[in-house]
Design a protein around this motif. Sequence first.
Motif, PDB file in Angstrom:
ATOM      1  N   LYS A  61      85.908 -20.789 -10.057  1.00  0.00           N
ATOM      2  CA  LYS A  61      85.553 -19.617  -9.252  1.00  0.00           C
ATOM      3  C   LYS A  61      84.732 -18.696 -10.145  1.00  0.00           C
ATOM      4  N   LEU A  62      83.511 -18.429  -9.713  1.00  0.00           N
ATOM      5  CA  LEU A  62      82.538 -17.705 -10.535  1.00  0.00           C
ATOM      6  C   LEU A  62      82.496 -16.231 -10.158  1.00  0.00           C
ATOM      7  N   HIS A  63      82.581 -15.375 -11.169  1.00  0.00           N
ATOM      8  CA  HIS A  63      82.491 -13.923 -10.972  1.00  0.00           C
ATOM      9  C   HIS A  63      81.389 -13.379 -11.871  1.00  0.00           C
ATOM     10  N   ILE A  64      80.555 -12.520 -11.303  1.00  0.00           N
ATOM     11  CA  ILE A  64      79.617 -11.761 -12.150  1.00  0.00           C
ATOM     12  C   ILE A  64      80.382 -10.577 -12.715  1.00  0.00           C
ATOM     13  N   HIS A  65      80.219 -10.332 -14.000  1.00  0.00           N
ATOM     14  CA  HIS A  65      80.881  -9.190 -14.634  1.00  0.00           C
ATOM     15  C   HIS A  65      80.112  -7.924 -14.238  1.00  0.00           C
ATOM     16  N   ASN A  66      80.532  -7.333 -13.118  1.00  0.00           N
ATOM     17  CA  ASN A  66      79.779  -6.226 -12.518  1.00  0.00           C
ATOM     18  C   ASN A  66      79.651  -5.017 -13.436  1.00  0.00           C
ATOM     19  N   TRP A  67      80.721  -4.685 -14.160  1.00  0.00           N
ATOM     20  CA  TRP A  67      80.628  -3.559 -15.078  1.00  0.00           C
ATOM     21  C   TRP A  67      79.607  -3.858 -16.176  1.00  0.00           C
ATOM     22  N   GLY A  68      79.663  -5.067 -16.720  1.00  0.00           N
ATOM     23  CA  GLY A  68      78.709  -5.448 -17.763  1.00  0.00           C
ATOM     24  C   GLY A  68      77.278  -5.422 -17.258  1.00  0.00           C
ATOM     25  N   LEU A  69      77.084  -5.872 -16.011  1.00  0.00           N
ATOM     26  CA  LEU A  69      75.748  -5.847 -15.412  1.00  0.00           C
ATOM     27  C   LEU A  69      75.268  -4.422 -15.234  1.00  0.00           C
ATOM     28  N   ALA A  70      76.144  -3.563 -14.705  1.00  0.00           N
ATOM     29  CA  ALA A  70      75.784  -2.153 -14.494  1.00  0.00           C
ATOM     30  C   ALA A  70      75.417  -1.493 -15.812  1.00  0.00           C
ATOM     31  N   ASN A  71      76.156  -1.791 -16.847  1.00  0.00           N
ATOM     32  CA  ASN A  71      75.899  -1.220 -18.164  1.00  0.00           C
ATOM     33  C   ASN A  71      74.529  -1.636 -18.685  1.00  0.00           C
ATOM     34  N   ARG A  72      74.159  -2.891 -18.455  1.00  0.00           N
ATOM     35  CA  ARG A  72      72.866  -3.398 -18.934  1.00  0.00           C
ATOM     36  C   ARG A  72      71.693  -2.889 -18.106  1.00  0.00           C
ATOM     37  N   LEU A  73      71.957  -2.517 -16.867  1.00  0.00           N
ATOM     38  CA  LEU A  73      70.876  -2.067 -15.988  1.00  0.00           C
ATOM     39  C   LEU A  73      70.696  -0.549 -15.993  1.00  0.00           C
ATOM     40  N   GLN A  74      71.490   0.141 -16.804  1.00  0.00           N
ATOM     41  CA  GLN A  74      71.385   1.596 -16.860  1.00  0.00           C
ATOM     42  C   GLN A  74      69.968   2.032 -17.233  1.00  0.00           C
ATOM     43  N   GLY A  75      69.484   3.031 -16.539  1.00  0.00           N
ATOM     44  CA  GLY A  75      68.178   3.609 -16.863  1.00  0.00           C
ATOM     45  C   GLY A  75      67.002   2.912 -16.219  1.00  0.00           C
ATOM     46  N   ILE A  76      67.211   1.796 -15.502  1.00  0.00           N
ATOM     47  CA  ILE A  76      66.113   1.116 -14.810  1.00  0.00           C
ATOM     48  C   ILE A  76      66.009   1.699 -13.406  1.00  0.00           C
ATOM     49  N   ASN A  77      64.894   2.324 -13.104  1.00  0.00           N
ATOM     50  CA  ASN A  77      64.736   3.012 -11.825  1.00  0.00           C
ATOM     51  C   ASN A  77      63.826   2.284 -10.843  1.00  0.00           C
ATOM     52  N   ASN A  78      63.101   1.298 -11.317  1.00  0.00           N
ATOM     53  CA  ASN A  78      62.205   0.546 -10.443  1.00  0.00           C
ATOM     54  C   ASN A  78      62.977  -0.593  -9.784  1.00  0.00           C
ATOM     55  N   GLU A  79      63.003  -0.597  -8.438  1.00  0.00           N
ATOM     56  CA  GLU A  79      63.822  -1.571  -7.715  1.00  0.00           C
ATOM     57  C   GLU A  79      63.379  -3.014  -7.957  1.00  0.00           C
ATOM     58  N   ALA A  80      62.064  -3.255  -7.989  1.00  0.00           N
ATOM     59  CA  ALA A  80      61.565  -4.615  -8.226  1.00  0.00           C
ATOM     60  C   ALA A  80      61.966  -5.083  -9.619  1.00  0.00           C
ATOM     61  N   ARG A  81      61.848  -4.212 -10.598  1.00  0.00           N
ATOM     62  CA  ARG A  81      62.216  -4.563 -11.976  1.00  0.00           C
ATOM     63  C   ARG A  81      63.714  -4.814 -12.087  1.00  0.00           C
ATOM     64  N   LEU A  82      64.494  -4.023 -11.352  1.00  0.00           N
ATOM     65  CA  LEU A  82      65.943  -4.193 -11.325  1.00  0.00           C
ATOM     66  C   LEU A  82      66.307  -5.594 -10.837  1.00  0.00           C
ATOM     67  N   GLY A  83      65.652  -6.031  -9.764  1.00  0.00           N
ATOM     68  CA  GLY A  83      65.905  -7.361  -9.213  1.00  0.00           C
ATOM     69  C   GLY A  83      65.503  -8.468 -10.169  1.00  0.00           C
ATOM     70  N   LEU A  84      64.335  -8.314 -10.797  1.00  0.00           N
ATOM     71  CA  LEU A  84      63.843  -9.333 -11.729  1.00  0.00           C
ATOM     72  C   LEU A  84      64.740  -9.459 -12.957  1.00  0.00           C
TER      73      LEU A  84
END
Length: 195
Positions: A61-84
């Motif tokens: 059963k696969l889980h994305i570490h959501n807190w870890g992801l949020a921490n790494r994505l901090q400060g990215i404001n461009n939605e396309a860049r966020l997705g990439l």
Amino acid sequence: MNAGLLQAWRAFDFIYQHMTRLEYVDKENGNIFRVVFCKYHGPDLVTRDGTHISKGDPIVKLHIHNWGLANRLQGINNEARLGLITFRIVKDSLPTLATYIEHHPKGNAVKAVIGTTFLHRGVNRLGFDVHPVPDLLRFRIKNQYLKLILFLIHPNGIKRLKRKPEELVLKRVYISKNHLLNQYGTASQQMEELM
């Protein structure tokens, strides 16, 4: 996301991890996945390589570490860049996931890797199949939980939740173990090095 909220979430995530028996795939090197080895409970599935998954089959059963992801994505404001960047983080984590399962004491019995997520757009390019989840209370609760996470980490917050809400539907993503190992495991890495 402000630092106080991120720390509160980190504390909750620590408790959640221990309650659900989640194992980090490779915490030290930033792998985004956590997993649980368990039995499958759900409707029958068939992967693109013809593997049949039925109730009671051993899975990861696969889980994305959501807190870890949020921490790494901090400060990215461009939605396309966020997705990439999110797509790249997931893709880069798959080879280590394959190696982890391949060498885990329970790995030999595993039939497939299965997760439930909002992040299902484009996963077919990574080798995963996508299927709707059953209309059960636990999936409705998880859907709302993931919307809360998206609200917290997305630069547009509530506006993102209101834009294209049909995209924010929980789906089951799955891949057979054999396909995962063939595409991302040790043998595939050795082939890449030879080419």
